[in-house]
Design a protein around this motif. Sequence first.
Motif, mmCIF file in Angstrom:
data_model
loop_
_atom_site.group_PDB
_atom_site.id
_atom_site.type_symbol
_atom_site.label_atom_id
_atom_site.label_comp_id
_atom_site.label_asym_id
_atom_site.label_seq_id
_atom_site.Cartn_x
_atom_site.Cartn_y
_atom_site.Cartn_z
ATOM 1 N N HIS A 198 -52.477 -23.084 4.001
ATOM 2 C CA HIS A 198 -53.748 -23.791 3.727
ATOM 3 C C HIS A 198 -54.304 -23.605 2.304
ATOM 4 O O HIS A 198 -55.364 -23.001 2.099
ATOM 5 C CB HIS A 198 -54.809 -23.390 4.746
ATOM 6 C CG HIS A 198 -54.942 -21.906 5.025
ATOM 7 N ND1 HIS A 198 -55.289 -20.982 4.074
ATOM 8 C CD2 HIS A 198 -54.767 -21.197 6.167
ATOM 9 C CE1 HIS A 198 -55.332 -19.778 4.603
ATOM 10 N NE2 HIS A 198 -55.009 -19.879 5.876
ATOM 11 N N HIS A 241 -47.708 -21.325 13.057
ATOM 12 C CA HIS A 241 -48.894 -20.577 12.597
ATOM 13 C C HIS A 241 -49.900 -20.590 13.748
ATOM 14 O O HIS A 241 -50.587 -21.588 13.976
ATOM 15 C CB HIS A 241 -49.453 -21.242 11.333
ATOM 16 C CG HIS A 241 -50.558 -20.501 10.670
ATOM 17 N ND1 HIS A 241 -51.000 -20.787 9.398
ATOM 18 C CD2 HIS A 241 -51.338 -19.478 11.098
ATOM 19 C CE1 HIS A 241 -51.991 -19.984 9.065
ATOM 20 N NE2 HIS A 241 -52.224 -19.171 10.094
ATOM 21 N N HIS A 261 -53.111 -11.969 12.319
ATOM 22 C CA HIS A 261 -53.372 -11.372 11.008
ATOM 23 C C HIS A 261 -52.875 -9.929 10.964
ATOM 24 O O HIS A 261 -53.288 -9.090 11.782
ATOM 25 C CB HIS A 261 -54.878 -11.403 10.697
ATOM 26 C CG HIS A 261 -55.451 -12.783 10.675
ATOM 27 N ND1 HIS A 261 -55.258 -13.660 9.627
ATOM 28 C CD2 HIS A 261 -56.208 -13.458 11.571
ATOM 29 C CE1 HIS A 261 -55.881 -14.804 9.876
ATOM 30 N NE2 HIS A 261 -56.457 -14.706 11.053
ATOM 31 N N GLU A 279 -49.250 -13.135 9.753
ATOM 32 C CA GLU A 279 -49.954 -13.717 8.609
ATOM 33 C C GLU A 279 -50.597 -12.572 7.837
ATOM 34 O O GLU A 279 -51.258 -11.711 8.433
ATOM 35 C CB GLU A 279 -51.030 -14.723 9.055
ATOM 36 C CG GLU A 279 -51.761 -15.361 7.857
ATOM 37 C CD GLU A 279 -52.768 -16.444 8.234
ATOM 38 O OE1 GLU A 279 -53.254 -16.434 9.383
ATOM 39 O OE2 GLU A 279 -53.074 -17.280 7.376
ATOM 40 N N ASP A 334 -52.761 -23.278 13.000
ATOM 41 C CA ASP A 334 -53.572 -22.113 12.646
ATOM 42 C C ASP A 334 -54.651 -21.943 13.720
ATOM 43 O O ASP A 334 -55.792 -21.600 13.419
ATOM 44 C CB ASP A 334 -54.185 -22.317 11.256
ATOM 45 C CG ASP A 334 -54.664 -21.034 10.593
ATOM 46 O OD1 ASP A 334 -54.537 -19.969 11.220
ATOM 47 O OD2 ASP A 334 -55.154 -21.125 9.465
ATOM 48 N N HIS A 383 -53.279 -16.597 1.665
ATOM 49 C CA HIS A 383 -52.754 -16.253 2.990
ATOM 50 C C HIS A 383 -51.290 -16.681 3.049
ATOM 51 O O HIS A 383 -50.950 -17.787 2.632
ATOM 52 C CB HIS A 383 -53.518 -16.983 4.103
ATOM 53 C CG HIS A 383 -54.889 -16.434 4.359
ATOM 54 N ND1 HIS A 383 -55.564 -16.634 5.536
ATOM 55 C CD2 HIS A 383 -55.713 -15.698 3.581
ATOM 56 C CE1 HIS A 383 -56.755 -16.032 5.488
ATOM 57 N NE2 HIS A 383 -56.863 -15.465 4.301
HETATM 58 ZN ZN LIG Z 1 -54.958 -18.048 7.031
#
Ligand SMILES: [Zn+2]
Length: 312
Positions: A142, A23, A55, A76, A199, A93
């Motif tokens: 998350h 991620h 994203h 994502e 992330d 997400h």
């Molecule tokens: Zn996220």
Amino acid sequence: MRIQQHAFSAFSAGNPFLKGALHVHTTRSDGRGTPEEVIRLHHANGYRFMALTDHNLINQQNLCPDVPMTFLTGIERDFSLPGRAANKPHCVHIVGLGVPGDDRLPPQDFHPEWAGRGESCADAQPMIDQMHAWSLSTIYAHPEWSGTTYRDFGVLTGNFAMEVWNSGCVMDNGLDNHAAYWDEALDDGQRLWGVAVDDGHSMDQHCHGWVMVAAQDDPASILAALEKGEFYASCGPEIHDFYIEDGVAHVDCSPAASVQFVSLRHPLPCVRSAQKDMTHASCKVPEGLRYIRAVVRDAGGLQAWTNPIFLR
Ligand SMILES: [Zn+2]
Ligand SMILES: [Zn+2]
């Protein structure tokens, strides 16, 4: 490093452990580092594979080709929920991972439309189903940051894993309770593996949480091992093996201050070492547990998480 096969071992025999990042953000979305900077940083930190999960933007390629790094397809996607003002979850997400070249995958740089908003987590299922139709394997990202407890996200189906550590959530928000959400899911019978990720958006958020996957160094082998749970998650310690033999759970690991055995609804021992140099710990497995997992902590407090062994 090689691992051995035992009865009920969490890892398969014969494969080396490969360090991977699942991620990761770059300037392709809202990250600060360029793909080249981010890939070079991971290579310098011993990573063998990664996915760029910007994203709503598919990546299939090594965007820094002079660095040897195996790439999973990554993206994502996000879905909005009413939010905290309404005492409701904030968002969903989902990280998607694939094998580059799979002909069901969208092409490089594909930018799906924003998945939209809904009233509850269940409304995000079509987004997840669409990702599966694209041949992506999905991770629930998350949960604590998203404001979704297991009561909320437990309705979602098809995710093979959830995040139990997310460096960005810890560094930005101090949120490090994701593993507690994981136990609720496992106790409810969900077959969800636990991944540690960064992330990373700013450059200092990268390379703090990773997975070590027992696989051959190619995308198909890595993704298959991830889906089978043949990996562990770590912020530092190494886990060489986790297995049950004759009713006793065993962990072999790098020098540790403690090894905690975990199963929701049944307190299990946390084995401690005064010298902080323990490389093995064991725990008799009580009757009736649904699952057992273990957490290794080193002298500096850094953690590594085995996946659960399911007992019923
Ligand atoms: Zn996220
Ligand atoms: Zn992210």
